[in-house]
Scaffold this active site. Sequence first.
Site, PDB file in Angstrom:
ATOM      1  N   SER A  34       0.802  -1.226   0.000  1.00 17.84           N
ATOM      2  CA  SER A  34       0.000   0.000   0.000  1.00 17.84           C
ATOM      3  C   SER A  34       0.832   1.272   0.000  1.00 17.84           C
ATOM      4  O   SER A  34       0.344   2.324  -0.416  1.00 17.84           O
ATOM      5  CB  SER A  34      -0.945   0.004   1.203  1.00 17.84           C
ATOM      6  OG  SER A  34      -0.231  -0.188   2.408  1.00 17.84           O
ATOM      7  N   ASP A 306      -3.267   7.671   8.508  1.00 17.54           N
ATOM      8  CA  ASP A 306      -4.102   6.773   9.302  1.00 17.54           C
ATOM      9  C   ASP A 306      -3.205   5.954  10.225  1.00 17.54           C
ATOM     10  O   ASP A 306      -2.054   6.318  10.454  1.00 17.54           O
ATOM     11  CB  ASP A 306      -4.990   5.886   8.411  1.00 17.54           C
ATOM     12  CG  ASP A 306      -4.194   4.983   7.473  1.00 17.54           C
ATOM     13  OD1 ASP A 306      -2.982   4.775   7.719  1.00 17.54           O
ATOM     14  OD2 ASP A 306      -4.773   4.476   6.494  1.00 17.54           O
ATOM     15  N   HIS A 309      -0.482   4.313   7.452  1.00 10.38           N
ATOM     16  CA  HIS A 309       0.111   4.949   6.281  1.00 10.38           C
ATOM     17  C   HIS A 309       0.491   6.409   6.514  1.00 10.38           C
ATOM     18  O   HIS A 309      -0.254   7.154   7.156  1.00 10.38           O
ATOM     19  CB  HIS A 309      -0.864   4.857   5.106  1.00 10.38           C
ATOM     20  CG  HIS A 309      -1.317   3.462   4.828  1.00 10.38           C
ATOM     21  ND1 HIS A 309      -2.533   2.979   5.267  1.00 10.38           N
ATOM     22  CD2 HIS A 309      -0.709   2.436   4.175  1.00 10.38           C
ATOM     23  CE1 HIS A 309      -2.654   1.712   4.890  1.00 10.38           C
ATOM     24  NE2 HIS A 309      -1.566   1.359   4.230  1.00 10.38           N
TER      25      HIS A 309
END
Length: 335
Positions: A34, A306, A309
């Site tokens: 990600s 978050d 990340h």
Amino acid sequence: MKKWFVCLLGLVALTVQAADSRPAFSRIVMFGDSLSDTGKMYSKMRGYLPSSPPYYEGRFSNGPVWLEQLTNEFPGLTIANEAEGGPTAVAYNKISWNPKYQVINNLDYEVTQFLQKDSFKPDDLVILWVGANDYLAYGWNTEQDAKRVRDAISDAANRMVLNGAKEILLFNLPDLGQNPSARSQKVVEAASHVSAYHNQLLLNLARQLAPTGMVKLFEIDKQFAEMLRDPQNFGLSDTENACYGGSYVWKPFASRSASTDSQLSAFNPQERLAIAGNPLLAQAVASPMAARSASTLNCEGKMFWDQVHPTTVVHAALSEPAATFIESQYEFLAH
């Protein structure tokens, strides 16, 4: 690992370059998770994850990620990106029937997906940045687990070489214990230890393969460490707390409702159960649902968007030294 070392050493004689030359590249082929995803997971999940907004155009951040920001330093750069949210280095779906391993990707299959539609070109720079999900999302955080991750990375790189890749750049991991998720899971010490051990294994691998001239290592952990040590130099004032505290998805769901949840109607029953049981979506059950209004949050000074990340500002700060390193080791030729 031995077969990989022997294979590459066998190619040394075929890789003749002047000592002061830099191999040329015009395209980056990216494999990862990600941190480098520019929308693949969003497309794969039919726009369901990560919900956008608040996530920026399917990225796992509040803005562009480091990879796409490389084009600021390399105008005309072509990127073939197989990175997506959630993948592990190890193919756990081959060693476990647990549904949570059946939908999330892994490094070897990312390579397969690439080779099914494309091929490695002589002027490709292949980047591998993976491993964090093995340790943080799935809890495989012993030293033996790290060796298995290292072997998965080396096997994947070996496969790339056998399929024509000429230049491979490995990225190591930041201190995962400094991640808000590690704090909330109370695994700070274990996460810090395994990421440091992972980095040592990767460094040893890169040193072993240095004679081939085909594999290099970028120690991105040093940039993360500098940001934690002197955050003010990067416009950061909070390196511990997430800016956004919601979920990846607008509508939370649980395993018990996965078979009937209308939000998952686009998926088959096996996919629904795998999605509902996956750590990537675990916070969707326990956390507040994603809020479109969160896209207007003021994340100024925040290191983390978050629980997992970094913010797009941090991505920019990571992109700059990555570009500098790449420029020092390779010659960019725009097509």
